[in-house]
Design a protein around this motif. Structure first.
Motif, PDB file in Angstrom:
ATOM      1  N   LEU A 472     -24.953  53.609 -33.378  1.00  0.00           N
ATOM      2  CA  LEU A 472     -23.557  53.409 -32.431  1.00  0.00           C
ATOM      3  C   LEU A 472     -24.442  53.157 -31.587  1.00  0.00           C
ATOM      4  CD1 LEU A 472     -21.186  55.477 -32.554  1.00  0.00           C
ATOM      5  CD2 LEU A 472     -22.791  56.869 -30.018  1.00  0.00           C
ATOM      6  N   THR A 473     -25.711  52.569 -31.028  1.00  0.00           N
ATOM      7  CA  THR A 473     -25.962  51.905 -30.099  1.00  0.00           C
ATOM      8  C   THR A 473     -26.216  49.953 -30.518  1.00  0.00           C
ATOM      9  OG1 THR A 473     -26.931  53.062 -29.159  1.00  0.00           O
ATOM     10  CG2 THR A 473     -27.832  50.794 -28.378  1.00  0.00           C
ATOM     11  N   ALA A 474     -26.172  49.631 -31.370  1.00  0.00           N
ATOM     12  CA  ALA A 474     -26.062  49.055 -32.301  1.00  0.00           C
ATOM     13  C   ALA A 474     -24.502  49.074 -32.569  1.00  0.00           C
ATOM     14  CB  ALA A 474     -27.138  48.675 -34.143  1.00  0.00           C
ATOM     15  N   GLY A 475     -23.399  49.241 -32.870  1.00  0.00           N
ATOM     16  CA  GLY A 475     -22.673  49.658 -33.412  1.00  0.00           C
ATOM     17  C   GLY A 475     -21.635  48.731 -31.582  1.00  0.00           C
ATOM     18  N   ILE A 476     -22.099  49.795 -30.407  1.00  0.00           N
ATOM     19  CA  ILE A 476     -21.268  49.425 -29.956  1.00  0.00           C
ATOM     20  C   ILE A 476     -21.628  48.178 -28.745  1.00  0.00           C
ATOM     21  CG2 ILE A 476     -21.329  49.783 -27.308  1.00  0.00           C
ATOM     22  CD1 ILE A 476     -22.143  52.880 -28.198  1.00  0.00           C
ATOM     23  N   ALA A 477     -23.272  47.235 -29.553  1.00  0.00           N
ATOM     24  CA  ALA A 477     -23.148  45.924 -28.966  1.00  0.00           C
ATOM     25  C   ALA A 477     -22.957  45.417 -29.472  1.00  0.00           C
ATOM     26  CB  ALA A 477     -24.476  46.114 -29.167  1.00  0.00           C
ATOM     27  N   LYS A 539     -15.905  53.447 -23.006  1.00  0.00           N
ATOM     28  CA  LYS A 539     -15.826  54.870 -22.672  1.00  0.00           C
ATOM     29  C   LYS A 539     -15.270  55.986 -23.028  1.00  0.00           C
ATOM     30  CE  LYS A 539     -13.275  53.614 -17.900  1.00  0.00           C
ATOM     31  NZ  LYS A 539     -11.638  53.405 -17.224  1.00  0.00           N
ATOM     32  N   GLY A 540     -15.219  55.090 -24.892  1.00  0.00           N
ATOM     33  CA  GLY A 540     -15.340  55.323 -25.825  1.00  0.00           C
ATOM     34  C   GLY A 540     -16.610  56.133 -27.018  1.00  0.00           C
ATOM     35  N   MET A 541     -17.647  55.098 -26.370  1.00  0.00           N
ATOM     36  CA  MET A 541     -18.941  54.951 -26.914  1.00  0.00           C
ATOM     37  C   MET A 541     -19.419  56.373 -26.080  1.00  0.00           C
ATOM     38  SD  MET A 541     -18.397  53.845 -30.509  1.00  0.00           S
ATOM     39  CE  MET A 541     -16.557  53.941 -29.731  1.00  0.00           C
ATOM     40  N   LEU A 560     -10.894  58.635 -34.534  1.00  0.00           N
ATOM     41  CA  LEU A 560     -12.142  58.718 -34.080  1.00  0.00           C
ATOM     42  C   LEU A 560     -13.063  58.367 -35.366  1.00  0.00           C
ATOM     43  CD1 LEU A 560     -13.696  60.915 -32.919  1.00  0.00           C
ATOM     44  CD2 LEU A 560     -12.976  62.599 -34.122  1.00  0.00           C
ATOM     45  N   SER A 561     -12.228  58.256 -36.131  1.00  0.00           N
ATOM     46  CA  SER A 561     -12.306  58.011 -37.996  1.00  0.00           C
ATOM     47  C   SER A 561     -12.890  56.149 -38.436  1.00  0.00           C
ATOM     48  CB  SER A 561     -12.045  58.582 -39.367  1.00  0.00           C
ATOM     49  OG  SER A 561     -11.097  60.256 -39.722  1.00  0.00           O
ATOM     50  N   ASP A 562     -11.881  55.748 -37.388  1.00  0.00           N
ATOM     51  CA  ASP A 562     -11.535  54.778 -37.526  1.00  0.00           C
ATOM     52  C   ASP A 562     -12.422  54.025 -36.442  1.00  0.00           C
ATOM     53  OD1 ASP A 562     -10.706  51.952 -38.901  1.00  0.00           O
ATOM     54  OD2 ASP A 562      -9.723  52.099 -36.690  1.00  0.00           O
ATOM     55  N   GLU A 563     -12.739  54.389 -35.731  1.00  0.00           N
ATOM     56  CA  GLU A 563     -13.918  54.043 -34.597  1.00  0.00           C
ATOM     57  C   GLU A 563     -15.086  54.102 -35.103  1.00  0.00           C
ATOM     58  OE1 GLU A 563     -13.285  55.646 -31.242  1.00  0.00           O
ATOM     59  OE2 GLU A 563     -11.565  54.833 -30.012  1.00  0.00           O
ATOM     60  N   PHE A 564     -15.868  55.451 -35.879  1.00  0.00           N
ATOM     61  CA  PHE A 564     -17.404  55.835 -36.362  1.00  0.00           C
ATOM     62  C   PHE A 564     -17.333  55.079 -37.866  1.00  0.00           C
ATOM     63  CE2 PHE A 564     -16.798  58.782 -33.658  1.00  0.00           C
ATOM     64  CZ  PHE A 564     -18.253  58.143 -32.467  1.00  0.00           C
ATOM     65  N   TYR A 569     -20.780  50.157 -39.561  1.00  0.00           N
ATOM     66  CA  TYR A 569     -20.730  49.196 -40.385  1.00  0.00           C
ATOM     67  C   TYR A 569     -21.411  47.952 -39.550  1.00  0.00           C
ATOM     68  CZ  TYR A 569     -19.543  45.241 -43.122  1.00  0.00           C
ATOM     69  OH  TYR A 569     -19.423  43.754 -43.402  1.00  0.00           O
ATOM     70  N   GLN A 570     -20.998  48.181 -38.661  1.00  0.00           N
ATOM     71  CA  GLN A 570     -21.571  46.936 -37.395  1.00  0.00           C
ATOM     72  C   GLN A 570     -23.207  47.151 -37.064  1.00  0.00           C
ATOM     73  OE1 GLN A 570     -20.017  43.819 -37.183  1.00  0.00           O
ATOM     74  NE2 GLN A 570     -18.301  44.972 -37.372  1.00  0.00           N
TER      75      GLN A 570
END
Length: 711
Positions: A472-477, A539-541, A560-564, A569-570
């Motif tokens: 999750l953190t890698a995707g957020i970054a 905020k979302g993450m 929710l599905s699209d964000e994750f 992937y990222q």
């Protein structure tokens, strides 16, 4: 007699006991029985067969109380045959049944003659089981003749004899007969006690006839106690039992009593109907006593209705039958009714002789002597019972002493056995102690191992959570990097534009300065847009990454599905810059918001997507020619549920491990790359939402995980 004739008579007995209450059917059955008996009597050998005689006696016994003439025909010559072959018990039974038949017809002298013959023979051969019933039957004759003193003596003797042989039928009958004498003496409380005892015994042995008799007699007592509603309740039960069980003689008796009840209630038409029914049935049965009672009941009703001539005719007919029988109670009642009717007709002088006869019978039936006899016999019976109880207790004490000695002897033997066994028990006890110590040590080891396993499980779960958090953190970054780049670039450009605007203002070129100002404004708008985008992502993450509150809330499953999908992937791209995959989405726009715990469902989707990207990356690295990694996410709304599907085109899951993938700690990844808890935790989260997590896979083609959540 051969065995085939015996079978015939068993079947014949069954047919007689099951015959219908319909009187015509009974007569037809009797005629058929006569034909069978006549044909059998022509055969040789039946005269000396005791089984044949016993069967004949049983059949005759059933007919004696209902169709006495048929009983006479059935027993024709039987006592003589018994005497000829020395079958004394059969001869005793025949005399007793003939006495019953004569008593039903109302010929008490003839009945007493046969009862005396039976009783004398039973005493001679010590026929103990027959004596109680015979004493009761003799008492009934004296009861019908109005000789209560002798009747009571016989009834109490019958009761004592029956209790010795435990004959419940005769015990019940004796209490009923004693109650009847109390009833005729006007002692209704004592009569009620005796009748209730009769009912209690009849219920205990499932004696339907006894129950009908008791309910009928209790109804008569209730009428004398001026409790007609209580009487009708008891009589209703008696009538239903008599109808259901097809007991004609009891049905006649209850019908007569119901007539008396409705006469007391002045429901004369209904009373007359019951008496007429009783008269018809009793006439067909040949039951003289019941016929006389029905005629008297009709006469009383007609007297109340003012039909004096018809009433007088019926009363006189009843009186004639009572005189023919010599039945004291009916003679008393018939004389009273005739006298009452004649007096109403204005014939006082004609009524006087009947009143005198009524007085004579009434005085004889309630004489002081009969009441004194009742008290004496009752006291004698009670004393006899106490004496028997004393003997029983003495015998019990002797048995107790014997039992105590036997127990003492047994105890000595047991002590010796225990003494020999104690040494073996001591050795066994020491062996058990040793084994207990070993078991205790094994228990401690098992507890320590369990504690270690629990600690390892906790660590693995934490590792799984941290792995998910890392993805999750890698995707957020990566996701937040794009809007930050825009903000930085437009900030630098805006700074340069502002420097140019200052120069133009110094030169006095206001138009150029304004153009530059407009460009700066556009840049600031773009900075604002991308800043808000970055803020929304953060905020979302943060919302999805924080611990679950367990509270369900309306959630946009598509968003929710699209964000994750993008975050997963990222996240993988951040670890491996060479990884690329095609992302496909197919979201149902009619889905709307669904009540779920968003943090938990987000973790499930992230876990499935991470696994999907892992397997397509592995397949890509294996060098499959022309392979393009593809991961798809779709949603669909059905009538009462929502489907979320994550599909990949990887190598699929082998069938041999397909049943294990949701088990805790099971993983197909190499050691150190997976905890084996991702799918297990996902399965539990979906179950907690009342849904299902299913998998469909084809080897070398791909896998689809489907989350089903009820709406």
């Amino acid at each position: 007699m051969n065995r085939y004739l015996r079978i015939f008579f068993c079947n014949l007995l069954l047919a007689v006991t099951c015959c219908s209450v319909n009187c015509q059917a009974q007569f037809n059955n009797t005629n058929r029985l006569k034909i069978k008996l006549d044909s059998l009597r022509l055969q040789q050998g039946y005269q000396t067969d005791t089984a044949y005689i016993n069967t004949i006696n049983k059949i005759a016994f059933l007919y004696a109380d209902r169709y006495p003439d048929s009983a006479f025909y059935i027993l024709d010559g039987i006592p003589e045959q018994c005497n000829a072959i020395g079958f004394s018990t059969g001869e005793t039974d025949s005399y007793n049944i003939l006495g019953n038949a004569w008593q039903t017809k109302g010929n008490f002298e003839k009945a007493l003659e046969y009862y005396d013959l039976a009783y004398a023979l039973a005493q001679k051969i010590d026929y103990k089981t027959a004596l109680p019933g015979l004493l009761g039957n003799i008492g009934l004759v004296y009861l019908n003749q109005g000789n209560y003193a002798v009747a009571l003596q016989k009834f109490y003797a019958s009761l004592a004899a029956a209790e010795k042989v435990n004959d419940n039928r005769v015990i019940r009958s004796s209490f009923n007969n004693i109650g009847t004498i109390h009833f005729y003496q006007g002692k209704m409380d004592e009569a009620e006690i005796a009748y209730k005892k009769t009912l209690e015994i009849s219920r205990s042995v499932l004696d339907t006839t006894g129950m009908i008799t008791a309910y009928n007699n209790l109804g008569e007592v209730n009428l004398e106690q001026n409790a007609p509603s209580k009487a009708l309740s008891n009589l209703s039960i008696a009538y239903q039992l008599a109808s259901i069980k097809n007991v004609p003689d009891m049905l006649v008796a209850v019908t007569n009593t119901l007539g008396d009840a409705y006469t007391r209630l002045d429901s004369l038409q209904k009373a007359a109907g019951y008496f007429e029914t009783a008269l018809t049935l009793s006439s067909r049965l040949g039951n003289a006593r019941a016929t006389c009672k029905a005629l008297l009941g009709l006469a009383k009703v007609q007297n109340k209705q003012g039909l004096l001539n018809i009433a007088l005719a019926n009363a006189q007919q009843a009186l004639a039958k009572a005189q023919e029988m010599g039945q004291a109670q009916l003679l008393r009642d018939a004389n009273e009714v005739v006298a009452d009717i004649l007096e109403k007709m204005g014939q006082g002088s004609a009524a006087l002789p009947y009143y005198k006869q009524y007085k004579i019978y009434a005085d004889s039936l309630v004489s002081i002597e009969s009441e004194r006899a009742a008290a004496n016999y009752k006291a004698g019976y009670e004393f006899s019972k106490k004496e028997l109880e004393f003997q029983r207790k003495t015998l019990q004490q002797r048995w107790l002493i014997f039992s105590a000695l036997a127990a003492l002897f047994t105890l000595v033997i047991i002590v010796l056995i225990i003494s020999k066994s104690r040494k073996r028990l001591s050795i066994t006890y020491k062996d058990l102690q040793h084994k207990n110590l070993i078991i205790e040590g094994q228990k401690k080891k098992a507890e320590e191992t369990l504690s270690q396993l629990k600690a390892a499980q906790t660590q693995l779960i934490q590792s799984e959570k941290m792995a998910s958090l890392g993805e999750l953190t890698a995707g957020i970054a990566h996701e937040i990097q794009n809007p930050l780049n825009f903000v930085n670039n437009f900030s630098e450009v805006s700074t340069e534009l502002l420097d140019e605007m200052k120069l133009e203002l110094d030169k006095g070129n206001t138009d150029d300065a304004k153009e530059i100002a407009n460009d700066v404004i556009q840049n600031l708008e773009k900075i604002t847009i991308h800043g808000k985008r970055a803020d929304a992502i953060v905020k979302g993450m943060l919302q999805h990454s924080r611990s679950s509150t367990g509270q369900m809330e309306p959630t946009d499953i598509n968003k929710l599905s699209d964000e994750f999908l993008r975050l997963a992937y990222q996240g993988l791209r951040a670890k491996d810059k060479s990884f690329n995959a095609t992302l496909k989405t197919d979201f149902d726009v009619s889905l709307g918001k669904v009540n779920v715990v968003p943090q938990d469902i987000g973790r499930v989707i992230l876990n499935l997507l991470t696994n999907a990207f892992y397997v397509v990356d592995e397949k890509k690295k294996s060098g499959v020619e022309g392979y393009e990694p593809t991961v798809s996410v779709s949603t669909k709304k059905l009538a009462d549920k929502v489907l979320i599907s994550v599909k990949d085109n990887g190598n699929g899951i082998p069938q041999k491990v397909l049943d294990k993938i949701f088990q805790p700690f099971f993983t197909t990844k190499p050691t150190g790359q997976g905890t084996g808890l991702g799918l297990s935790l996902s399965y539990d989260i979906v179950k907690a939402h009342g849904g299902e997590l299913k998998v469909a896979t084809i080897e070398n083609q791909g896998t689809t995980f489907t989350i089903t959540i009820p709406v």
